[in-house]
Design a protein around this motif. Sequence first.
Motif, PDB file in Angstrom:
ATOM      1  N   LYS A 125      54.973   1.581  18.742  1.00  0.00           N
ATOM      2  CA  LYS A 125      55.600   1.297  17.579  1.00  0.00           C
ATOM      3  C   LYS A 125      56.863   0.450  17.790  1.00  0.00           C
ATOM      4  CE  LYS A 125      54.529   5.550  14.930  1.00  0.00           C
ATOM      5  NZ  LYS A 125      54.940   7.140  14.595  1.00  0.00           N
ATOM      6  N   HIS A 126      57.427   0.705  18.873  1.00  0.00           N
ATOM      7  CA  HIS A 126      58.511  -0.180  19.106  1.00  0.00           C
ATOM      8  C   HIS A 126      58.197  -1.504  19.080  1.00  0.00           C
ATOM      9  CE1 HIS A 126      62.553  -1.145  20.858  1.00  0.00           C
ATOM     10  NE2 HIS A 126      61.833  -1.613  21.892  1.00  0.00           N
ATOM     11  N   PHE A 127      56.936  -1.637  20.135  1.00  0.00           N
ATOM     12  CA  PHE A 127      56.646  -3.208  20.086  1.00  0.00           C
ATOM     13  C   PHE A 127      56.382  -3.635  18.864  1.00  0.00           C
ATOM     14  CE2 PHE A 127      52.727  -5.999  20.609  1.00  0.00           C
ATOM     15  CZ  PHE A 127      53.320  -6.781  21.553  1.00  0.00           C
ATOM     16  N   LEU A 128      55.624  -3.132  18.018  1.00  0.00           N
ATOM     17  CA  LEU A 128      55.188  -3.710  16.718  1.00  0.00           C
ATOM     18  C   LEU A 128      56.666  -3.900  15.879  1.00  0.00           C
ATOM     19  CD1 LEU A 128      52.276  -1.320  15.765  1.00  0.00           C
ATOM     20  CD2 LEU A 128      52.175  -3.603  16.215  1.00  0.00           C
ATOM     21  N   ARG A 129      57.726  -2.865  16.044  1.00  0.00           N
ATOM     22  CA  ARG A 129      58.839  -3.236  15.118  1.00  0.00           C
ATOM     23  C   ARG A 129      59.571  -4.459  15.805  1.00  0.00           C
ATOM     24  NH1 ARG A 129      60.069   1.614  15.516  1.00  0.00           N
ATOM     25  NH2 ARG A 129      61.432   1.514  17.399  1.00  0.00           N
ATOM     26  N   MET A 130      59.643  -4.575  17.056  1.00  0.00           N
ATOM     27  CA  MET A 130      60.294  -5.551  17.548  1.00  0.00           C
ATOM     28  C   MET A 130      59.801  -7.034  17.271  1.00  0.00           C
ATOM     29  SD  MET A 130      62.849  -4.910  19.662  1.00  0.00           S
ATOM     30  CE  MET A 130      63.055  -6.142  20.889  1.00  0.00           C
ATOM     31  N   ASN A 131      58.320  -6.915  17.169  1.00  0.00           N
ATOM     32  CA  ASN A 131      57.691  -8.080  16.957  1.00  0.00           C
ATOM     33  C   ASN A 131      57.335  -8.390  15.251  1.00  0.00           C
ATOM     34  OD1 ASN A 131      57.446  -9.296  19.472  1.00  0.00           O
ATOM     35  ND2 ASN A 131      56.161  -7.570  19.800  1.00  0.00           N
ATOM     36  N   LYS A 132      57.871  -7.538  14.426  1.00  0.00           N
ATOM     37  CA  LYS A 132      57.724  -7.431  12.926  1.00  0.00           C
ATOM     38  C   LYS A 132      56.288  -7.459  12.603  1.00  0.00           C
ATOM     39  CE  LYS A 132      62.194 -10.152  12.838  1.00  0.00           C
ATOM     40  NZ  LYS A 132      62.423 -11.568  12.492  1.00  0.00           N
ATOM     41  N   ASP A 184      46.977   0.241  11.061  1.00  0.00           N
ATOM     42  CA  ASP A 184      46.622   1.499   9.942  1.00  0.00           C
ATOM     43  C   ASP A 184      47.586   2.519  10.364  1.00  0.00           C
ATOM     44  OD1 ASP A 184      45.585   2.957  12.299  1.00  0.00           O
ATOM     45  OD2 ASP A 184      43.438   2.193  11.562  1.00  0.00           O
ATOM     46  N   GLU A 185      47.741   3.912   9.554  1.00  0.00           N
ATOM     47  CA  GLU A 185      48.168   4.897   9.720  1.00  0.00           C
ATOM     48  C   GLU A 185      48.230   5.635  11.018  1.00  0.00           C
ATOM     49  OE1 GLU A 185      47.312   7.204   6.644  1.00  0.00           O
ATOM     50  OE2 GLU A 185      48.355   6.227   4.961  1.00  0.00           O
ATOM     51  N   GLN A 186      47.050   5.604  11.642  1.00  0.00           N
ATOM     52  CA  GLN A 186      46.730   5.986  13.089  1.00  0.00           C
ATOM     53  C   GLN A 186      46.948   5.049  14.069  1.00  0.00           C
ATOM     54  OE1 GLN A 186      44.191   6.053  10.514  1.00  0.00           O
ATOM     55  NE2 GLN A 186      44.944   8.084  10.264  1.00  0.00           N
ATOM     56  N   MET A 187      47.771   4.079  13.919  1.00  0.00           N
ATOM     57  CA  MET A 187      48.449   3.279  14.751  1.00  0.00           C
ATOM     58  C   MET A 187      47.404   2.123  15.354  1.00  0.00           C
ATOM     59  SD  MET A 187      51.622   3.187  14.407  1.00  0.00           S
ATOM     60  CE  MET A 187      52.109   2.063  15.578  1.00  0.00           C
ATOM     61  N   LYS A 188      46.369   2.126  14.723  1.00  0.00           N
ATOM     62  CA  LYS A 188      45.134   1.201  15.251  1.00  0.00           C
ATOM     63  C   LYS A 188      45.016  -0.217  14.666  1.00  0.00           C
ATOM     64  CE  LYS A 188      43.367   4.520  18.033  1.00  0.00           C
ATOM     65  NZ  LYS A 188      43.419   4.378  19.351  1.00  0.00           N
ATOM     66  N   ILE A 189      45.002  -1.077  15.229  1.00  0.00           N
ATOM     67  CA  ILE A 189      44.930  -2.431  14.705  1.00  0.00           C
ATOM     68  C   ILE A 189      43.811  -2.460  13.653  1.00  0.00           C
ATOM     69  CG2 ILE A 189      44.351  -5.140  15.125  1.00  0.00           C
ATOM     70  CD1 ILE A 189      45.240  -4.688  17.745  1.00  0.00           C
ATOM     71  N   LYS A 190      44.048  -2.871  12.357  1.00  0.00           N
ATOM     72  CA  LYS A 190      43.341  -2.801  11.368  1.00  0.00           C
ATOM     73  C   LYS A 190      41.852  -3.679  11.673  1.00  0.00           C
ATOM     74  CE  LYS A 190      46.825  -2.155   7.886  1.00  0.00           C
ATOM     75  NZ  LYS A 190      47.516  -2.833   6.528  1.00  0.00           N
TER      76      LYS A 190
END
Length: 240
Positions: A99-106, A112-118
């Motif tokens: 989650k932090h990685f995704l937030r840092m990289n926008k 998806d809601e399960q934190m899996k790449i769509k």
Amino acid sequence: MYQKHIKILEKPQGKRFAIGDIHGCSKTFKALVEDKIQLTKSDNLFLLGDYIDKGSDSTGVIDYIFYLQENGYQVFPLLGNHELNLLEASQQYNERTFKHFLRMNKNKDIVDEQMKIKPKYLEFFNSLPYYYELEDYHLVHAGFDFRNPNPFQNHNAMLYIRRFEVKKELLKGKKIVHGHQPTNLKAIQKSIANNASVIPLDNGCTYTKPHKIFDYNQLGNLCCLNLDSLELIIQENIEK
């Protein structure tokens, strides 16, 4: 998982274009394709990787690639290190770190809601080749390591190498066009004017403010090379 490389030795009826690192700049990308290039369905458009991170609309960039392909435009995207980094992070990090990685990289919209790449983005990333071989070009994200006995099989270098010396005898008259390393606009223009064997196309589209390393006055554009005429087509960053 990834195709090693794809040969496209037949030229299209139209023109051939290559675009450097887009990094989430969807508005700039669309303006370059529609207003500056004025892409037609007879053209070939090659994208040199790094569609995600840094900019604010990574999914918008990929969705626009989907739109072009679904509407009959001949678009050929490559794998970049940022796409590979996302795939590896999704597999290796725990949920909190990811989650932090995704937030840092926008990149929060890419999962998806399960934190899996769509699925549509995962399928896209897994379909991307390391480089394209044309009749007169090698198109790659970062470059080739010619210190390696088999430079066209060293996939790590194709995604991460920063500087490389070319063995022209291995190119057999072909040029290399690559992205990955933000390069001053004057240096890009000089490589084209000098008919160099290696042409960089990453002008650091997201670098629009003072930076501790890069001269942002020479960056901040999305660059496209007409592979037939060697015309450099420049679109200033228009993200807000």
